[in-house]
Design a protein around this motif. Sequence first.
Motif, PDB file in Angstrom:
ATOM      1  N   ILE A 147       0.844  -1.209   0.000  1.00 46.53           N
ATOM      2  CA  ILE A 147       0.000   0.000   0.000  1.00 46.53           C
ATOM      3  C   ILE A 147       0.873   1.252   0.000  1.00 46.53           C
ATOM      4  CG2 ILE A 147      -1.762   1.330   1.246  1.00 46.53           C
ATOM      5  CD1 ILE A 147      -2.845  -1.235   2.351  1.00 46.53           C
ATOM      6  N   LYS A 148       0.684   2.068  -1.034  1.00 49.07           N
ATOM      7  CA  LYS A 148       1.377   3.364  -1.085  1.00 49.07           C
ATOM      8  C   LYS A 148       0.310   4.447  -0.932  1.00 49.07           C
ATOM      9  CE  LYS A 148       5.435   1.663  -1.957  1.00 49.07           C
ATOM     10  NZ  LYS A 148       6.248   1.400  -0.785  1.00 49.07           N
ATOM     11  N   PHE A 149       0.629   5.446  -0.125  1.00 47.27           N
ATOM     12  CA  PHE A 149      -0.393   6.430   0.220  1.00 47.27           C
ATOM     13  C   PHE A 149      -0.334   7.674  -0.673  1.00 47.27           C
ATOM     14  CE2 PHE A 149      -0.008   3.829   3.995  1.00 47.27           C
ATOM     15  CZ  PHE A 149      -1.351   3.562   4.262  1.00 47.27           C
ATOM     16  N   ASP A 150      -1.525   8.140  -1.059  1.00 45.90           N
ATOM     17  CA  ASP A 150      -1.643   9.378  -1.837  1.00 45.90           C
ATOM     18  C   ASP A 150      -1.546  10.586  -0.919  1.00 45.90           C
ATOM     19  OD1 ASP A 150      -2.334   8.098  -4.419  1.00 45.90           O
ATOM     20  OD2 ASP A 150      -3.977   7.299  -3.199  1.00 45.90           O
ATOM     21  N   LEU A 151      -1.967  10.389   0.323  1.00 48.29           N
ATOM     22  CA  LEU A 151      -1.867  11.469   1.314  1.00 48.29           C
ATOM     23  C   LEU A 151      -1.426  10.865   2.632  1.00 48.29           C
ATOM     24  CD1 LEU A 151      -5.293  13.264   0.683  1.00 48.29           C
ATOM     25  CD2 LEU A 151      -3.036  14.231   0.191  1.00 48.29           C
ATOM     26  N   ILE A 152      -0.449  11.516   3.265  1.00 46.47           N
ATOM     27  CA  ILE A 152      -0.084  11.123   4.629  1.00 46.47           C
ATOM     28  C   ILE A 152      -0.177  12.379   5.490  1.00 46.47           C
ATOM     29  CG2 ILE A 152       1.721  10.233   6.155  1.00 46.47           C
ATOM     30  CD1 ILE A 152       2.814   8.587   3.850  1.00 46.47           C
ATOM     31  N   TYR A 153      -1.017  12.338   6.512  1.00 42.30           N
ATOM     32  CA  TYR A 153      -1.123  13.452   7.444  1.00 42.30           C
ATOM     33  C   TYR A 153      -0.296  13.112   8.682  1.00 42.30           C
ATOM     34  CZ  TYR A 153      -5.301  14.839   4.739  1.00 42.30           C
ATOM     35  OH  TYR A 153      -6.172  15.216   3.749  1.00 42.30           O
ATOM     36  N   LEU A 154       0.660  13.984   9.008  1.00 40.61           N
ATOM     37  CA  LEU A 154       1.521  13.752  10.170  1.00 40.61           C
ATOM     38  C   LEU A 154       1.236  14.859  11.189  1.00 40.61           C
ATOM     39  CD1 LEU A 154       3.800  12.345  11.641  1.00 40.61           C
ATOM     40  CD2 LEU A 154       5.424  13.473  10.146  1.00 40.61           C
ATOM     41  N   ASP A 155       0.541  14.474  12.267  1.00 39.55           N
ATOM     42  CA  ASP A 155       0.004  15.488  13.182  1.00 39.55           C
ATOM     43  C   ASP A 155       0.343  15.171  14.641  1.00 39.55           C
ATOM     44  OD1 ASP A 155      -1.346  17.804  13.790  1.00 39.55           O
ATOM     45  OD2 ASP A 155      -3.350  16.975  13.565  1.00 39.55           O
ATOM     46  N   GLY A 156       1.601  14.792  14.888  1.00 36.39           N
ATOM     47  CA  GLY A 156       2.022  14.512  16.267  1.00 36.39           C
ATOM     48  C   GLY A 156       2.180  15.793  17.067  1.00 36.39           C
ATOM     49  N   PHE A 157       2.357  15.648  18.374  1.00 43.29           N
ATOM     50  CA  PHE A 157       2.746  16.813  19.165  1.00 43.29           C
ATOM     51  C   PHE A 157       4.086  17.308  18.620  1.00 43.29           C
ATOM     52  CE2 PHE A 157       0.004  14.588  22.355  1.00 43.29           C
ATOM     53  CZ  PHE A 157      -0.956  15.591  22.445  1.00 43.29           C
ATOM     54  N   SER A 158       4.460  18.534  18.996  1.00 45.28           N
ATOM     55  CA  SER A 158       5.624  19.166  18.380  1.00 45.28           C
ATOM     56  C   SER A 158       6.902  18.348  18.615  1.00 45.28           C
ATOM     57  CB  SER A 158       5.808  20.568  18.938  1.00 45.28           C
ATOM     58  OG  SER A 158       6.110  20.459  20.311  1.00 45.28           O
ATOM     59  N   PRO A 159       7.891  18.504  17.742  1.00 43.99           N
ATOM     60  CA  PRO A 159       9.124  17.725  17.869  1.00 43.99           C
ATOM     61  C   PRO A 159       9.792  17.824  19.242  1.00 43.99           C
ATOM     62  CG  PRO A 159       9.068  18.850  15.763  1.00 43.99           C
ATOM     63  CD  PRO A 159       7.872  19.327  16.528  1.00 43.99           C
ATOM     64  N   GLY A 182       2.341  11.315  -4.194  1.00 43.80           N
ATOM     65  CA  GLY A 182       1.598  11.528  -2.943  1.00 43.80           C
ATOM     66  C   GLY A 182       2.149  12.704  -2.153  1.00 43.80           C
ATOM     67  N   TYR A 183       1.300  13.263  -1.300  1.00 44.12           N
ATOM     68  CA  TYR A 183       1.713  14.390  -0.453  1.00 44.12           C
ATOM     69  C   TYR A 183       1.816  13.922   1.001  1.00 44.12           C
ATOM     70  CZ  TYR A 183      -0.344  17.582  -4.039  1.00 44.12           C
ATOM     71  OH  TYR A 183      -0.689  18.260  -5.179  1.00 44.12           O
ATOM     72  N   LEU A 184       2.960  14.189   1.619  1.00 41.44           N
ATOM     73  CA  LEU A 184       3.059  14.048   3.083  1.00 41.44           C
ATOM     74  C   LEU A 184       2.844  15.457   3.642  1.00 41.44           C
ATOM     75  CD1 LEU A 184       6.061  12.339   4.916  1.00 41.44           C
ATOM     76  CD2 LEU A 184       4.778  14.215   5.863  1.00 41.44           C
ATOM     77  N   ILE A 185       1.826  15.621   4.468  1.00 44.08           N
ATOM     78  CA  ILE A 185       1.475  16.966   4.944  1.00 44.08           C
ATOM     79  C   ILE A 185       1.607  17.030   6.466  1.00 44.08           C
ATOM     80  CG2 ILE A 185      -0.365  18.721   5.048  1.00 44.08           C
ATOM     81  CD1 ILE A 185      -1.585  17.447   2.542  1.00 44.08           C
ATOM     82  N   THR A 186       2.290  18.062   6.947  1.00 43.54           N
ATOM     83  CA  THR A 186       2.372  18.277   8.396  1.00 43.54           C
ATOM     84  C   THR A 186       2.264  19.766   8.709  1.00 43.54           C
ATOM     85  OG1 THR A 186       3.736  18.075  10.376  1.00 43.54           O
ATOM     86  CG2 THR A 186       4.919  18.235   8.305  1.00 43.54           C
ATOM     87  N   TYR A 187       1.791  20.077   9.909  1.00 44.35           N
ATOM     88  CA  TYR A 187       1.723  21.474  10.342  1.00 44.35           C
ATOM     89  C   TYR A 187       3.118  21.977  10.736  1.00 44.35           C
ATOM     90  CZ  TYR A 187       2.713  19.904  14.980  1.00 44.35           C
ATOM     91  OH  TYR A 187       3.379  19.349  16.042  1.00 44.35           O
ATOM     92  N   SER A 188       4.092  21.082  10.850  1.00 42.85           N
ATOM     93  CA  SER A 188       5.393  21.489  11.383  1.00 42.85           C
ATOM     94  C   SER A 188       6.248  22.182  10.313  1.00 42.85           C
ATOM     95  CB  SER A 188       6.158  20.272  11.923  1.00 42.85           C
ATOM     96  OG  SER A 188       7.441  20.692  12.326  1.00 42.85           O
ATOM     97  N   SER A 189       6.883  23.289  10.714  1.00 42.62           N
ATOM     98  CA  SER A 189       7.841  23.910   9.799  1.00 42.62           C
ATOM     99  C   SER A 189       9.229  23.873  10.447  1.00 42.62           C
ATOM    100  CB  SER A 189       7.417  25.334   9.441  1.00 42.62           C
ATOM    101  OG  SER A 189       6.939  26.005  10.566  1.00 42.62           O
ATOM    102  N   SER A 190       9.403  22.890  11.335  1.00 47.51           N
ATOM    103  CA  SER A 190      10.687  22.720  12.011  1.00 47.51           C
ATOM    104  C   SER A 190      11.795  22.436  10.991  1.00 47.51           C
ATOM    105  CB  SER A 190      10.561  21.550  13.004  1.00 47.51           C
ATOM    106  OG  SER A 190      11.684  20.704  12.929  1.00 47.51           O
ATOM    107  N   ALA A 191      12.948  23.100  11.198  1.00 48.55           N
ATOM    108  CA  ALA A 191      14.058  22.912  10.251  1.00 48.55           C
ATOM    109  C   ALA A 191      14.542  21.466  10.295  1.00 48.55           C
ATOM    110  CB  ALA A 191      15.194  23.879  10.599  1.00 48.55           C
TER     111      ALA A 191
END
Length: 301
Positions: A147-159, A182-191
């Motif tokens: 299984i390969k994902f078209d969308l991956i949402y990564l929404d853990g607590f901050s790094p 596919g898009y891996l999407i996260t709210y994090s903009s951590s370097a």
Amino acid sequence: MSELIEVLTKDGSYSLRSVFFQENFHSILGAFEETKSKFIDTSNLERFKGKSLNVLDICFGLGYNSASLINELIKQKSYLNLYALEIDKKPLEYSLRNESFLKLWAPKVKTIFKSLYRKDYFEDQFFKCNLLWGDARKKITIIPSSIKFDLIYLDGFSPQKCPQVWTIEFLSKVSEKLNSQGYLITYSSSAAVRKTLRNLGLEIFTIKPSFNNKTFWSQGTVAISKFDKNKLKPNFNFEKLSLMEEEHLLTKASIPYRDQDLNSSKDHIIKKRLDEQLLSNLLSTNKWREKWGMTKLSLKS
Ligand SMILES: C[S@@+](CC[C@H](N)C(=O)[O-])C[C@H]1O[C@@H](n2cnc3c(N)ncnc32)[C@H](O)[C@@H]1O
């Protein structure tokens, strides 16, 4: 692990705060607004109108991201194969009791969530959903490798609060599961997260802020393995990194989180990274902040 406190966010939607992780599940500006502007608007879901897609929701929590996804896909008659990873059942238990959360979505979301809570599974003509309870670092290995994902949402607590889901080793497992478009999407903009994703061979983009100022310069990151940059349209919710963001990746903040055997504690991962930062010759992150006017002093003016 799961002492949770109810939080009413500014857009009127409910969220939770974890006492254990000492962090809110969502931005105080709005849980509903966050899932929409960061995850759903960035997914370009029209691509899947009448078609099928595979989605992985990492750190399911209350289920805002899966709920808003399902809600949109019902409208456009897409077929969804969803996998979700979550360590704690309490947030979903809370969602199923919270009428104002349930009212945000089509009634089918409640049916699906109830089934995920009771049986970890739901299936009908359009939707096939699996919730794998446990540490995402272990459970991700159960997902069939075909299984390969078209969308991956990564929404853990901050790094800084939950580095376990942002390490090179975990992100490498995650990116192996990403479809080429596919898009891996996260709210994090951590370097550290961005640099790791780039080093894993993914193209990275910044999610445009809804309003731009020195503290809100990005809403997160999209990582794609084979993206034709010429296809980037002005109406996309994401764009190439700015010079400021590129320079962020040259600083000590870009030193990755490491978890060699995918079983280290939070403290161990944080300490290892601090040790590596102390020995590093990379540019100081404070110098970068000063250059781009992001120190506390410059922000006041
Ligand atoms: C920021 S919240 C998720 C927000 C979520 N997307 C929502 O809509 O509520 C982070 C979640 O990660 C979960 N979590 C923390 N560590 C985890 C781990 N190692 N594996 C899986 N889930 C984890 C927490 O229980 C929490 O529900």
